[in-house]
Design an enzyme around this catalytic site. Structure first.
Site, PDB file in Angstrom:
ATOM      1  N   GLN A  71       0.831  -1.207   0.000  1.00 55.48           N
ATOM      2  CA  GLN A  71       0.000   0.000   0.000  1.00 55.48           C
ATOM      3  C   GLN A  71       0.863   1.253   0.000  1.00 55.48           C
ATOM      4  OE1 GLN A  71      -3.258   0.155   2.832  1.00 55.48           O
ATOM      5  NE2 GLN A  71      -2.583  -1.778   3.724  1.00 55.48           N
ATOM      6  N   GLY A  72       0.417   2.266  -0.731  1.00 53.09           N
ATOM      7  CA  GLY A  72       1.160   3.532  -0.749  1.00 53.09           C
ATOM      8  C   GLY A  72       0.279   4.730  -0.471  1.00 53.09           C
ATOM      9  N   SER A  88       0.581   6.909   2.990  1.00 51.61           N
ATOM     10  CA  SER A  88       1.214   7.930   3.821  1.00 51.61           C
ATOM     11  C   SER A  88       2.460   8.512   3.180  1.00 51.61           C
ATOM     12  CB  SER A  88       1.614   7.326   5.168  1.00 51.61           C
ATOM     13  OG  SER A  88       0.483   6.887   5.857  1.00 51.61           O
ATOM     14  N   GLU A 129     -10.974  -1.244   4.443  1.00 51.32           N
ATOM     15  CA  GLU A 129      -9.898  -1.536   5.377  1.00 51.32           C
ATOM     16  C   GLU A 129     -10.383  -1.447   6.819  1.00 51.32           C
ATOM     17  OE1 GLU A 129      -5.256  -0.430   6.234  1.00 51.32           O
ATOM     18  OE2 GLU A 129      -6.424   0.993   5.070  1.00 51.32           O
ATOM     19  N   SER A 140      -5.897   6.607  12.188  1.00 49.37           N
ATOM     20  CA  SER A 140      -5.754   6.524  13.644  1.00 49.37           C
ATOM     21  C   SER A 140      -7.129   6.579  14.312  1.00 49.37           C
ATOM     22  CB  SER A 140      -4.893   7.682  14.152  1.00 49.37           C
ATOM     23  OG  SER A 140      -5.658   8.873  14.152  1.00 49.37           O
ATOM     24  N   ASN A 141      -7.197   6.044  15.519  1.00 50.35           N
ATOM     25  CA  ASN A 141      -8.501   6.000  16.199  1.00 50.35           C
ATOM     26  C   ASN A 141      -9.041   7.398  16.493  1.00 50.35           C
ATOM     27  OD1 ASN A 141      -8.136   3.291  15.986  1.00 50.35           O
ATOM     28  ND2 ASN A 141      -8.504   2.837  18.145  1.00 50.35           N
TER      29      ASN A 141
END
Lengths: 386, 351
Positions: free
Chosen positions: A125-126, A128, A243, A368-369
């Site tokens: 995966q790309g 970030s 995801e 992030s959560n």
């Protein structure tokens, strides 16, 4: 409401159980974050494919079995129950593939999906970049159109599986004048193209589970674009939805961890602090709740519903449950908990350390959560945007 | 395998929600709270008009003859609106117990039609609850005595009112004398009936609790969108948003647990009691968590009598320990997961 399996579903469970019993390797494979382990896991993907088990939800002509989501859940339950190897091609099969089915051209589907199912192409995966983590719309890595190619320049980071994978999917800025989520394009590219250099990043366990990728005038044909030019954000959001949502973490995984935790506690009841029992009981309750919620979502989707913000509630729930279960195991194991798999004597118990380390990443990756909580508050609860 | 509710379940609970929204606004609840009986005849009649008192009563006794799964969404709505009435105890629990009595049907013939038309109130005494809810205005009391079931009139018992923080609850210490004349079911048969009753009662309480959790979340959302500080609604601040988002997650993952429990009760699955305990714990935890977060979001207003939040919080605090407290239900789960040969892990969710 009918919470019973049909005869067909029960037969399906028996079939996969039998196949796994005959085919799951008796020894544990090396970590797929090593070169050797990566190839061992690729062999396992090929084995799964040979039994037509590598991508059960796909249509038969693409190498799948046309399973619905309930059958997929049954498959996953049996998979985790059997202790089968982790899926090295999870990025491809569970994340990219559903997006490809929705946004890809017929030609792209034929080109990429059968090779993915067969383990010939393993995907990284790309998303970030150094300046674009939680704020993914800040992506700067460029893919500028030059005739029938895109020319890619820039950097991606935290790219999972990129050290050994064959292909990459990701989001690039195709309009250099654009900002935020406009002017982004979703591109698929082989990782062996000239101009690509990959720098492995060691994770907590010392292995290169992700990498930085540097692009220096990398030329990618236009037919590798998925969706329209400039529409990449929408395509990426669909992938991110998969995801966080249904397919990244199937409930069987956590039900297996909870079951193991219950056994571990029973084996150590004499020495463990009785208050740990609370965490063990909670592990059963939460892993069941996660399974039930997934069955409810699958039932709803089967009747034509859509995945919305519950993808975000899912992500928070499973990642925090995973942390809690692995923490409880570490407390039960006490002074032995720190021993690594590499320690020849540690044996079985060192798997808890692997799980504990990996669980630290859960609340961070796949959005992030904190970002998930914003999504829930704004889209599900209707609170004003900050 | 289908984990969705039928259209008519959803339509019915939607219509009840709309009805309660009008008939049970917080101002009205406050009025009922302040009456001596704590109950309203007018509200009870309206509940009966909606068919709620007749749901569990078989058709032969002028009821509708529905079951546990039909009730679950209704209980949720009753919790959401904090309805001060012994409707669940009478029309769900007592109706079930009476209907399942063995042998002679005299008692059924006498009481089930009265339950159906809304004219009877029935209280239930079970050793898991130290006090009896709604004994004060009960026309009939169904009493536990060493697993026997006894039926007594109000005049046959002495009772003292106890004061709960939840002003909508009417709790009583009840003393009475069991006799052959009051016994309506022997222990041999009563034991499993009391088990079935306890599970249904805990299930109904769990559903009320998840309704309450949702109500307190909604109140928190409304307040945080209105209340301004630093020139902005406080709901635009992440520190506030995240507290409410966490409540939404708790509720989201308690609901399917509740629905599995309802299904297990309805179909008398072998894991019925464990699934009910799970639901009671998950919904109770969601309700307490929602109370804590909502009062925080309300700030000082949340600590007042004036803000409506108090009515729902107090009911959640009280109801969490009714029909088996946390320790009781946690023990039932622990006993199950630590038993040898328990079916645990992937693939056993619906065993």
């Amino acid at each position: 409401m009918r919470l019973e399996y049909t005869e067909r579903q029960t037969k399906f469970r028996a079939e996969i159980r039998e196949w796994l019993a005959a085919n799951v390797p008796s020894h544990e494979l090396k970590s797929f974050d090593t070169k050797e382990g990566f190839e061992e896991h690729r062999e396992w993907e090929r084995k799964l494919h040979s039994g037509r088990w590598s991508a059960v939800t796909w249509p038969t002509e693409l190498g799948g079995r046309g399973c619905d989501l309930i059958e997929w859940l049954i498959f996953e339950e049996e998979y985790w129950r059997a202790g089968a190897p982790l899926r090295v091609n999870q990025n491809g099969i569970f994340l990219l593939a559903p997006t490809l089915m929705e946004y890809g051209t017929e030609e792209q589907k034929k080109r990429f999906l059968p090779r993915m199912a067969a383990g010939d192409d393993l995907w990284a995966q790309g998303w970030s970049e150094p300046g674009a983590g939680s704020d993914m719309a800040a992506i700067r890595c460029k893919a500028v159109r030059d005739g029938d190619h895109y020319v890619i320049n820039g950097q991606k980071t935290w790219s999972t599986r990129a050290v050994f994978a064959d292909w990459l999917f990701g989001l690039f800025r195709s309009d250099p004048e654009s900002s935020r989520h406009h002017g982004l394009t979703f591109v698929l590219l082989p990782l062996n193209l000239p101009g690509i250099s990959i720098r492995p990043i060691k994770q907590l366990n010392g292995l290169p589970g992700f990498a930085e990728i540097f692009f220096d005038d990398v030329r990618v044909p236009v037919e590798n674009r998925m969706g329209e030019e400039g529409q990449g954000w929408n395509v990426a959001m669909a992938t991110a939805g998969f995801e966080r949502g249904l397919m990244l973490r199937s409930p069987g995984r956590f039900q297996k961890t909870s079951k193991d935790l219950i056994e571990l506690y029973k084996d150590n009841r004499e020495t463990a602090d009785p208050s740990i029992s609370d965490a063990v009981v909670k592990s059963w309750m939460d892993s069941e709740a996660y399974a039930l919620s997934t069955y409810a979502t699958a039932s709803r989707l089967r009747k034509g519903g859509h995945i919305g913000a519950e993808a975000s509630t899912n992500k928070i729930f499973w990642s925090e449950m995973d942390l809690a279960m692995n923490e409880a195991a570490m407390h039960i194991l006490g002074p032995s908990a720190e021993l690594m798999t590499q320690d020849g004597e540690a044996g079985e118990i060192s798997r808890w350390l692997d799980g504990f380390l990996f669980s630290q990443a859960g609340p961070i990756y796949a959005g992030s959560n904190e970002i998930q909580r914003n999504i829930i508050a704004e889209r599900m609860l209707g609170l004003p945007r900050s | 395998m289908d984990f969705t509710f039928k259209e008519d379940h959803i339509d019915f609970s939607d219509s009840i929600r709309k009805f309660l929204m009008v008939e049970a606004a917080p101002e009205m609840l406050r009025e009922i709270w302040e009456t001596e009986s704590g109950r309203s005849k007018a509200l009870r009649e309206k509940l009966a008009e909606q068919g709620l008192t007749a749901l569990s009563v078989p058709e032969e006794f002028n009821g509708i003859g529905l079951g546990d799964l039909d009730w679950i969404l209704i209980h949720q709505e009753l919790g959401y609106y904090a309805i001060p009435d012994s409707l669940s105890d009478t029309a769900y629990l007592a109706a079930w117990l009476l209907n399942n009595l063995p042998g002679d049907a005299a008692l059924k013939k006498e009481w089930l039609p009265k339950i159906a038309n809304g004219s009877a109130r029935i209280a239930i005494a079970h050793p898991v609850n130290p006090m009896v809810a709604d004994a004060g205005n009960a026309d009939l009391l169904l009493m536990w005595h060493n697993d026997e079931i006894h039926a007594v009139q109000r005049k046959q018992v002495q009772m003292t009112l106890r004061t709960s923080i939840d002003a909508s609850r009417r709790l009583f210490d009840v003393t009475w004398k069991p006799s052959d004349a009051t016994r309506i079911c022997p222990a041999s048969h009563g034991a499993s009936l009391w088990q079935g009753l306890l599970d249904r009662a805990a299930l109904a309480a769990a559903a009320h609790l998840i309704g309450l959790a949702q109500r307190m979340l909604d109140l928190g959302i409304d307040y945080s969108a209105q209340r301004k500080q630093f020139g902005k609604p406080i709901g635009s601040f992440q520190a506030v948003k995240h507290q409410l988002a966490d409540v939404a997650v708790k509720i989201e993952f308690a609901k399917p647990v509740l629905y599995r429990a309802a299904y297990s009760v309805m179909h008398d699955k072998s894991r019925r009691s464990v699934n009910v305990s799970h639901a009671k714990l998950a919904c109770g935890e969601a309700a307490w968590f929602s109370a804590r977060k909502s009062i925080q979001v309300h700030g000082a207003m949340g600590y007042t009598w004036e803000a409506d939040l108090q009515m729902f919080m107090k009911r959640a605090w009280a109801l969490n320990a009714a029909w088996g407290d946390q320790s009781f239900h946690k023990k039932r789960i622990a006993d199950f997961i630590y038993s040898s040969g328990a079916a645990l892990g992937p693939g056993e969710t619906f065993t």
